[in-house]
Design a protein around this motif. Sequence first.
Motif, short mmCIF file in Angstrom:
data_model
loop_
_atom_site.label_atom_id
_atom_site.label_comp_id
_atom_site.label_asym_id
_atom_site.label_seq_id
_atom_site.Cartn_x
_atom_site.Cartn_y
_atom_site.Cartn_z
N LYS A 1 35.86 61.73 52.68
CA LYS A 1 36.82 62.38 53.57
C LYS A 1 36.27 62.37 55.01
N THR A 2 37.11 61.98 55.97
CA THR A 2 36.68 61.96 57.37
C THR A 2 36.71 63.38 57.95
N SER A 3 36.06 63.55 59.07
CA SER A 3 35.95 64.88 59.68
C SER A 3 37.31 65.43 60.12
N GLY A 4 38.23 64.55 60.48
CA GLY A 4 39.53 65.00 60.95
C GLY A 4 40.57 65.14 59.86
N SER A 5 40.19 64.94 58.58
CA SER A 5 41.15 64.99 57.47
C SER A 5 41.23 66.39 56.89
N SER A 6 42.45 66.80 56.52
CA SER A 6 42.65 68.10 55.89
C SER A 6 42.65 68.00 54.36
N LEU A 7 42.97 66.83 53.84
CA LEU A 7 43.08 66.64 52.38
C LEU A 7 41.96 65.75 51.89
N PRO A 8 41.56 65.93 50.63
CA PRO A 8 40.49 65.09 50.05
C PRO A 8 41.01 63.68 49.73
N PRO A 9 40.12 62.74 49.43
CA PRO A 9 40.55 61.38 49.09
C PRO A 9 41.25 61.33 47.74
N LEU A 10 42.04 60.29 47.57
CA LEU A 10 42.69 60.04 46.28
C LEU A 10 42.72 58.54 46.04
N ILE A 11 43.00 58.16 44.81
CA ILE A 11 43.17 56.74 44.45
C ILE A 11 44.08 56.67 43.24
N ASN A 12 44.94 55.66 43.22
CA ASN A 12 45.87 55.50 42.10
C ASN A 12 45.37 54.49 41.06
N ALA A 13 44.73 53.44 41.52
CA ALA A 13 44.24 52.43 40.58
C ALA A 13 43.16 51.60 41.25
N LEU A 14 42.27 51.09 40.42
CA LEU A 14 41.21 50.20 40.91
C LEU A 14 41.12 49.00 39.97
N GLU A 15 41.16 47.82 40.54
CA GLU A 15 40.91 46.60 39.77
C GLU A 15 39.62 45.97 40.26
N VAL A 16 38.83 45.44 39.35
CA VAL A 16 37.64 44.69 39.73
C VAL A 16 37.70 43.35 39.01
N TYR A 17 37.81 42.29 39.77
CA TYR A 17 37.89 40.95 39.21
C TYR A 17 36.51 40.29 39.24
N SER A 18 36.22 39.54 38.21
CA SER A 18 35.01 38.74 38.16
C SER A 18 35.39 37.28 38.38
N LEU A 19 34.76 36.64 39.33
CA LEU A 19 35.08 35.26 39.66
C LEU A 19 34.57 34.33 38.56
N ILE A 20 35.45 33.48 38.05
CA ILE A 20 35.09 32.53 37.01
C ILE A 20 35.30 31.12 37.55
N ARG A 21 34.25 30.33 37.53
CA ARG A 21 34.35 28.93 37.97
C ARG A 21 34.89 28.10 36.81
N MET A 22 36.02 27.45 37.02
CA MET A 22 36.64 26.67 35.97
C MET A 22 36.36 25.19 36.19
N ASP A 23 35.74 24.58 35.19
CA ASP A 23 35.45 23.16 35.29
C ASP A 23 36.60 22.31 34.78
N ASN A 24 37.36 22.85 33.80
CA ASN A 24 38.44 22.06 33.21
C ASN A 24 39.75 22.27 33.97
N LEU A 25 40.68 21.34 33.81
CA LEU A 25 41.96 21.38 34.50
C LEU A 25 42.90 22.38 33.85
N THR A 26 43.95 22.72 34.55
CA THR A 26 44.94 23.64 34.00
C THR A 26 45.86 22.90 33.02
N THR A 27 46.59 23.66 32.22
CA THR A 27 47.48 23.10 31.21
C THR A 27 48.53 22.19 31.84
N ASP A 28 48.90 21.14 31.12
CA ASP A 28 49.98 20.27 31.55
C ASP A 28 51.17 21.11 31.97
#
Length: 665
Positions: free
Chosen positions: A95-122
């Motif tokens: 929370k910043t010094s000028g804020s009256s309300l606390p922080p909130l969050i609705n959702a968090l996604e964390v993606y892991s990068l995957i290196r793909m060597d093979n081609l995508t489906t026809d």
Amino acid sequence: MPSAIFEKALTVDMNNSSMRISVAADLNLDPKSLQLLPIFHFADISNSNLSRRFDIYSAEGLLFPDFSPPRFQMDSKYKIGHFLHNADVFFTLNKTSGSSLPPLINALEVYSLIRMDNLTTDSDDAKYIKEVKTHYNLAQRNWNGDSCSPREYSWEGLTCDYSKSNQNPRIVTVNLSTSRLRGGFAISFMNMTSLENLDLSHNNLTGAIPDYQLQSLKFLDLSNNKLDGPIPDSILQRFQAGSLDLRLEGNPVCSNVKDTYCSKKKKKTTSTVLIAVIVPVVLVSLLVVMGILWKLYWKGKSGDDEDSAMYEEETPLHIDIRRFTYAELKHITNNFQSIVGKGGFGTVYHGTLENDDEVAVKVLMETSIAESTDFLPEVQTLSKVHHKNLVTLQGYCQNKKCLALVYDFMPRGNLQQLLRGGGNYSLNWEQRLHIALDAAQGLEYLHELCTPSIVHRDVKTPNILLDKNLVGIISDFGLSRAFNDAHTHISTAAAAGTPGYIDPEYHASYQITVKTDVYSFGVVLLEIITGQPPLLMDPQTVHLPNWVRQKIAMGSIHDVVDKRLLDQYDASSLQSVVDLAMNCVENAAIDRPTMTVVATRLKGLLPAVSSEKQSASATPRRTYSMDSEIPRQFQLMISGASNGGSSFQSGYTNGMSQTSLFSGR
């Protein structure tokens, strides 16, 4: 993100100024090459006019300064190309010094990068298989993203051809057997020009059989549906030419058709040229063969006489089921050729009776009733009990050559095999509940409706068999015992059963009651939920009920759920089943429910599961779920810190963890 995600938010108390979210990657991700992309989702739906501003930090520094989530709007924050490189990262919302309300969050996604060597489906195959998904509403399947790429995450039930490294993989097999498909055929199958095998058996498909003019198609299994239309000439011609293996048994269209594609036995078609080659060879060797057959006939006759003599030497059991000779067992099992199971009791073989019914033949290691403690109780029990969730005993063999029991064959194996990942099939949550109810109803029948009552004494996942429709069938009654209402228990000389499933009271006193089975069933329920064995090495041996208690105490109820469910389950029904299982494994028998209570509670859960599943598109349900593209790979922990130094921990409260609003990928 779906709008329903933004209708709920996680926040901290007004006195708190900071929220910390720890993200721990699973062990299957290599920390050395890990590249993580976090995406934060926000929507402030409060009616307050007070300001809400906060800074968002990662372990590597400030990500988003002085952020204010928009009111009644959706906003997502992420940095393209900015990857985190630590397996154990955390995010802080201050929370910043000028804020009256606390922080909130609705959702968090964390993606892991995957290196793909093979081609995508026809592209054509990808288009048509997605049309199939839409046509049959296969929302519960793990069918997201690219169907064949990467290989590790190819769609369940598909086989792709990667043999041509410079070309896009093609879909060559589609297996949607026992997938509850309804309605007519998806025309999209006809456009998949590389499709070789299509299995749509054991569903509820109706209407006519389409004219599949796919030259690539070699195997088409439409058995056990409700197809009543004509069979196209092009399919019949390919079948008769031997270029297509067609299976239609179990459909109304076969009511007036006697050809082999409408029966369980398949004829082997042979071309005219091949016959012309074989016939001269047969004629030349006919005299030799006749001589051999003549010798085998007299040898077999002698063997039959020998078996008949042994048959007469044993006193027959006075029960109203078929008694097989040893020669008959050899015939129906094709000389004991196909083994489908082994155990301490002996070996189980696959067999076929005269009427083409499939059976399982359990040959005991002992060769006389005097040696076997399991044979007589099992025969006597199963000759008296008849219930849809108890295995049917077709007959027995009793002579000096062997002791054997002949049951109905269960094509889907046993529950332990499916829970431990046998084959490519994974049970979903509703299927698991149905199987649990099936087993509970079988035990309820033994306990409450048999006179005298019967205690199974060896309830475990290997003894719950599954028929072609995944109906649970209880088997293996070698340890079962009956007792009258006048007796509250039976004392036995030694403990019987399987380690991990044994009632602690019975283990100490050797006194069995119907509550002995209830305890074992509780362990089975925990296996259904967790996918874990009754005894785990963690690293010391831990009993499954204790493992579940420890996991819930240290984190969330969702930490014990089988990862193969891909978090696709209803949170409230999960809580109810866990509570029921833990009730069944109480140390004191008096504290455990009866099987009637267990069956009633499980039955009450199933309509809720089905109705919620049908109305999911109209009404958001409180479900701990996530995108089913890949298994959950991150564990979340949320805590809040106040200015005064007190702390807030999310945890296991009333069956719902406050982390359940998050989706980790």
